[in-house]
Design an enzyme around this catalytic site. Structure first.
Site, mmCIF file in Angstrom:
data_model
loop_
_atom_site.group_PDB
_atom_site.id
_atom_site.type_symbol
_atom_site.label_atom_id
_atom_site.label_comp_id
_atom_site.label_asym_id
_atom_site.label_seq_id
_atom_site.Cartn_x
_atom_site.Cartn_y
_atom_site.Cartn_z
ATOM 1 N N PRO A 1 -20.851 6.017 -20.358
ATOM 2 C CG PRO A 1 -22.065 4.250 -19.455
ATOM 3 C CD PRO A 1 -22.176 5.377 -20.446
ATOM 4 N N GLY A 2 -17.772 4.611 -19.249
ATOM 5 C CA GLY A 2 -16.706 3.673 -19.614
ATOM 6 C C GLY A 2 -16.202 2.982 -18.366
ATOM 7 N NE ARG A 3 -11.922 6.108 -14.766
ATOM 8 C CZ ARG A 3 -10.670 6.320 -15.187
ATOM 9 N NH1 ARG A 3 -9.715 5.491 -14.842
ATOM 10 N NH2 ARG A 3 -10.371 7.365 -15.925
ATOM 11 C CE1 TYR B 1 -3.694 9.649 -18.049
ATOM 12 C CE2 TYR B 1 -4.024 7.310 -17.660
ATOM 13 C CZ TYR B 1 -4.124 8.411 -18.485
ATOM 14 O OH TYR B 1 -4.649 8.267 -19.738
ATOM 15 C CB CYS C 1 15.051 -0.498 -21.503
ATOM 16 S SG CYS C 1 15.464 -2.219 -21.691
#
Ligand code: LLP
Length: 417
Positions: free
Chosen positions: A274-276, A315, A341
């Site tokens: 698991p990450g997010r 995204y 920019c």
């Protein structure tokens, strides 16, 4: 649940006013809550406590060594995808026997580093990678623990850039070719097969793709066992989504329940990456309003740009914004843009926001996953500070880069002097 709350119209992280941290470290900065990180790790990990498992935190989501250490203290391992992530995990004190190494393009020197560090397993994604690993392990007179990453051809129904388990994606080995590679590996002197791995994508908001993939992997493991290949570990990757906006992803408890039901009788140690779901809502990016202007559209120009948080630009990801320093009841539709920019440099577009003025502080919510780790020095902007709150205290776990940091390692050759 997270610990970014309002008291008297001012935002607090746990017991610390966010404004106070901004005055001390300057803006922009990433701000993590230790209580939230701990709570989210446990919410994910505890429901698996009745089966053999390891929660290997996906280092790529958030790789500060203080945060990796926090998870290691809670019994977590690490999922890594580069030598650099291995270095970070080891520096943080993650037990090498709780480290799994994923990714399609490991180099031989990275393999050597992994082998010498004694990691739990390499998740191998192609036959050529297997050959390189056999060669490296033979040179070191070692045995490389290997799981193969299977591509189950399942649509995770998420953003195309973060779908990984479909036949058209570069990841894994097509499930119908995979039995052959296990047989090849079985005959290699310096390879030890440990299991099967699979990761189908990120920010999944439904359980069904996970289950569909798991069912295919289960059938595959049964076939391998019939062929007398020993499978002790099943790595299901990461991917459980979080709420950024209106999504309603399953709670980790439901995710665990569904997986455990499918796993019954499989007799494997479960590895999760698991990450997010652990870090996503445990941090914010704090940025200061520099200027506002109105032409055809209203623009709020802030001091953080796409180099600091690229998710909206890359995204079209949504991140909620909150005023940190005061309450403002008047709303207006605006774009929140950075100093870079490029027209693609925005943190929010056409969103209804409180009317902001110069020096206001804005919190970009849910910025803990793939926030700092995807930041860059584009436009020669020093990378921002990272701050960790623990109760009443806050710690600068990464200082803001300086201009000197920007040119570290660069030199002007003699012929130009
Ligand atoms: N395991 C593997 C092999 C992975 O490739 C990933 C993520 C994970 C685990 C963790 O997935 P999570 O639990 O965090 O969903 N930069 C994108 C996300 C890229 C995900 C890449 N792989 C974003 O900002 O949405």
């Amino acid at each position: 649940m997270h610990h970014f709350t309002f008291q008297d119209d001012k935002m607090f992280c746990e017991s610390v006013p966010v404004e106070k941290i901004a005055r001390t470290v300057g803006t922009p900065f990433y701000l993590y809550s230790a209580a939230t990180l701990t709570q989210h790790f446990k919410a994910f990990d505890d429901p698996f406590s009745d089966i053999p498992h390891i929660s290997c935190f996906a280092t790529k989501a958030c790789s500060n060594i203080a945060i990796l250490k926090l998870f290691a203290n809670l019994g977590g391992g690490a999922d890594i995808v580069s030598g650099g992530e291995l270095f970070r995990a080891l520096q943080a004190g993650v037990d090498p026997k709780r480290i799994v190494y994923s990714g399609v393009g490991k180099t031989e020197s990275e393999m050597e580093y992994g082998l010498q560090s004694g990691i739990l397993q390499f998740n191998v994604e192609s036959e050529q990678e297997l050959e390189a690993l056999q060669k490296t392990a033979a040179r070191l007179k070692m045995k490389a623990p290997v799981s193969f990453r299977i591509n189950p051809d399942v649509d995770p129904k998420t953003h195309a850039y973060i779908s990984t388990g479909m036949a058209k994606n570069k990841f894994g080995i097509p499930i119908d070719q995979a039995e052959k590679i296990y047989a090849t590996a079985q005959a290699m002197a310096n390879i030890e097969i440990t299991g099967v791995s699979c990761h189908i994508g990120s920010q999944l908001t439904k359980l069904s793709p996970f289950i569909e993939a798991l069912q295919k992997v289960k059938l595959f493991i049964t076939r391998l066992r019939q062929a007398e290949i020993k499978i002790s570990h099943l790595d299901l990757g990461g991917g459980l989504g979080i709420q950024y906006d209106e999504e309603s992803p399953p709670h980790p408890r439901e995710y665990a329940k569904a997986i455990k039901e499918e796993l019954q009788g499989m007799n494997c140690t479960l590895i999760l990456e698991p990450g997010r779901v652990i870090v996503g809502n445990a941090a914010i990016l704090v940025t200061k309003v520099l200027y506002t202007k109105k032409g055809q559209k209203k623009f709020i120009i802030v001091d953080a740009g796409m180099n600091d948080l690229v998710r909206p630009s890359l995204y079209d990801a949504f991140h909620a914004m909150k005023l940190v320093n005061r309450k403002e009841l008047n709303l207006e539709v605006a774009d929140v843009v950075g100093p870079i920019c490029e027209t693609g440099d925005f943190l929010a577009r056409d969103k209804e926001l409180p009317v902001c003025k110069s020096d206001d502080l804005l919190a970009v919510m849910s910025a803990g996953a793939y926030g700092f780790t995807m930041s860059s020095n584009y436009n020669s902007r020093p990378r921002v500070a990272e701050v960790l709150v623990n109760g009443n205290d806050f710690f600068e776990i990464r200082r803001r880069e300086t201009y000197e940091d920007l040119i570290k390692g660069e030199s002007i050759p003699d012929f130009l002097v």
